[in-house]
Scaffold this motif. Structure first.
Motif, PDB file in Angstrom:
ATOM      1  N   GLY A  17       0.794  -1.216   0.000  1.00 36.12           N
ATOM      2  CA  GLY A  17       0.000   0.000   0.000  1.00 36.12           C
ATOM      3  C   GLY A  17       0.828   1.267   0.000  1.00 36.12           C
ATOM      4  O   GLY A  17       2.060   1.256  -0.070  1.00 36.12           O
ATOM      5  N   SER A  18       0.128   2.401   0.072  1.00 35.89           N
ATOM      6  CA  SER A  18       0.790   3.701   0.095  1.00 35.89           C
ATOM      7  C   SER A  18      -0.053   4.653   0.922  1.00 35.89           C
ATOM      8  O   SER A  18      -1.252   4.459   1.111  1.00 35.89           O
ATOM      9  CB  SER A  18       0.958   4.252  -1.327  1.00 35.89           C
ATOM     10  N   GLY A  19       0.608   5.691   1.406  1.00 35.80           N
ATOM     11  CA  GLY A  19      -0.075   6.670   2.230  1.00 35.80           C
ATOM     12  C   GLY A  19       0.614   6.831   3.568  1.00 35.80           C
ATOM     13  O   GLY A  19       1.825   6.638   3.688  1.00 35.80           O
ATOM     14  N   ALA A  20      -0.154   7.172   4.588  1.00 33.95           N
ATOM     15  CA  ALA A  20       0.399   7.354   5.923  1.00 33.95           C
ATOM     16  C   ALA A  20       0.992   6.034   6.419  1.00 33.95           C
ATOM     17  O   ALA A  20       0.417   4.962   6.199  1.00 33.95           O
ATOM     18  CB  ALA A  20      -0.694   7.827   6.877  1.00 33.95           C
ATOM     19  N   SER A  45      -6.269   3.262   3.229  1.00 35.00           N
ATOM     20  CA  SER A  45      -5.304   3.916   2.348  1.00 35.00           C
ATOM     21  C   SER A  45      -4.082   4.263   3.186  1.00 35.00           C
ATOM     22  O   SER A  45      -3.989   5.344   3.783  1.00 35.00           O
ATOM     23  CB  SER A  45      -5.913   5.182   1.733  1.00 35.00           C
ATOM     24  N   ALA A  46      -3.154   3.331   3.289  1.00 35.04           N
ATOM     25  CA  ALA A  46      -2.005   3.500   4.162  1.00 35.04           C
ATOM     26  C   ALA A  46      -0.841   2.671   3.641  1.00 35.04           C
ATOM     27  O   ALA A  46      -1.020   1.713   2.882  1.00 35.04           O
ATOM     28  CB  ALA A  46      -2.351   3.080   5.584  1.00 35.04           C
ATOM     29  N   ARG A  47       0.343   3.063   4.042  1.00 37.47           N
ATOM     30  CA  ARG A  47       1.555   2.317   3.754  1.00 37.47           C
ATOM     31  C   ARG A  47       1.801   1.366   4.917  1.00 37.47           C
ATOM     32  O   ARG A  47       2.117   1.794   6.024  1.00 37.47           O
ATOM     33  CB  ARG A  47       2.729   3.272   3.575  1.00 37.47           C
ATOM     34  N   GLU A  86       4.637  10.611  11.706  1.00 35.83           N
ATOM     35  CA  GLU A  86       3.188  10.514  11.892  1.00 35.83           C
ATOM     36  C   GLU A  86       2.725   9.074  11.696  1.00 35.83           C
ATOM     37  O   GLU A  86       1.851   8.760  10.896  1.00 35.83           O
ATOM     38  CB  GLU A  86       2.465  11.469  10.949  1.00 35.83           C
ATOM     39  N   VAL A  87       3.321   8.197  12.499  1.00 39.36           N
ATOM     40  CA  VAL A  87       3.176   6.753  12.347  1.00 39.36           C
ATOM     41  C   VAL A  87       2.040   6.222  13.228  1.00 39.36           C
ATOM     42  O   VAL A  87       1.827   6.695  14.345  1.00 39.36           O
ATOM     43  CB  VAL A  87       4.492   6.049  12.734  1.00 39.36           C
ATOM     44  N   SER A 285      -5.960   7.081   8.510  1.00 37.86           N
ATOM     45  CA  SER A 285      -5.422   6.697   7.200  1.00 37.86           C
ATOM     46  C   SER A 285      -5.702   7.825   6.223  1.00 37.86           C
ATOM     47  O   SER A 285      -6.348   8.811   6.553  1.00 37.86           O
ATOM     48  CB  SER A 285      -6.055   5.396   6.702  1.00 37.86           C
ATOM     49  N   GLY A 286      -5.198   7.649   5.011  1.00 38.69           N
ATOM     50  CA  GLY A 286      -5.390   8.702   4.015  1.00 38.69           C
ATOM     51  C   GLY A 286      -4.434   9.844   4.264  1.00 38.69           C
ATOM     52  O   GLY A 286      -3.259   9.637   4.554  1.00 38.69           O
TER      53      GLY A 286
END
Length: 292
Positions: A17-20, A45-47, A86-87, A285-286
């Motif tokens: 995935g990708s994002g936060a 929507s997250a890494r 911002e994990v 997320s996002g």
């Protein structure tokens, strides 16, 4: 299967995935393999990143004592090399302790923490049942090296007694693969001997006291405790869950269902669903940005 140069060694991680950034931390004696069925079921929507702790899984095996501070130091370097900020942290077993410890020392870089079957406070010998007490005494005593380093007892028992559903031989091979020799199993033994009981070992006790203050005072960081039932190997039962509710700020508790201590083997979809729902409620997320 990215590999990152970290200090004098390397750390492997799985990624999707990708994002936060969301970081999933395993415990003892597992690896990122623990999350193989959880990550695909997280609907955000997250890494999603799941590293192997130093000396474990497919990460490097430098010559270390493999104390808590060693794992934290390499994990710090991994976070920094990947510039993770911002994990959201998800931790199981010692991975939960490392997540709490990292968050407590980097409060401006964490957005949320989900955890289960981990160490939320120091414990005493008197709190352990007969089985856990006998096991801890064996690990800390002279038999510990033979049981863990020679017989690989800790790993073999973890994925038989610590789960409700038997693992396939393929999955057992994946867990055994990083530990083919006596010396390669030393991180497992050190973790097994690190459970903080009556203030010992002192270095781990101090770490837990430190992150305990953060857990109690970080009301701006949403937290999620997942609980389970139906297994004698569970570390967080109803009494300790009540303690968490009374002592951990901004905590929600979600009961997932039947599972052993290594709950992602029994409830991967339930864990993913609970995490997804919690993240959506708190907008984790996002787009990045501190939860308000």
């Amino acid at each position: 299967m990215p590999v990152t140069n970290v200090l004098d060694s390397t750390m492997h991680h799985e990624e999707a995935g990708s994002g936060a950034p969301w970081v999933f931390l395993h415990g003892n004696p597992s690896s990122s393999h623990l999350w193989r069925n959880v990550l695909p079921a997280v609907d955000l929507s997250a890494r999603l990143l799941a590293p192997d702790l130093i000396g474990m899984g497919r990460s490097g095996k430098p010559d270390l004592p493999y104390r808590f501070a060693d794992h934290a130091r390499y994990l710090d370097a991994w976070f920094d090399r990947l510039a993770l900020d911002e994990v959201v942290l998800v931790g199981h077993d010692w991975g939960g302790s490392l997540a709490f410890d990292w968050a407590a020392r980097h409060p401006g870089r964490v957005r949320g923490v989900a955890f289960f079957e981990t160490i939320v406070r120091p414990m005493s010998w008197s709190e352990l049942g007969d089985g856990p007490r006998s096991r801890s005494e064996a690990m800390r005593g002279p038999r510990g090296e033979a049981l863990v380093l020679d017989d690989n007892f800790f790993l073999e028992s973890a994925f038989t007694r610590g789960v409700l559903n038997p693992l396939s031989e393929e999955d057992m091979r994946a867990y055994r693969m990083p530990y083919p020799t006596r010396e390669s199993r030393r991180p497992i033994l050190e973790w097994a001997r690190s459970l903080p009981l009556d203030g010992e070992p002192a270095d781990v006790f101090e770490r837990i006291q430190g992150y305990g203050k953060w857990l109690a005072g970080s009301g701006d960081v949403p937290k999620l405790l997942l609980t389970f039932d139906s297994s004698p190997t569970l570390g967080i039962g109803p009494e300790l869950a009540e303690w968490c509710a009374a002592n951990i700020a901004a905590l929600e508790t979600q009961h997932v269902g039947p599972a052993g201590h290594h709950a992602p083997e029994d409830q991967p979809e339930g864990i993913a669903r609970a995490i997804t729902d919690w993240a959506r409620r708190h907008h984790l997320s996002g787009e990045r940005g501190r939860h308000v």
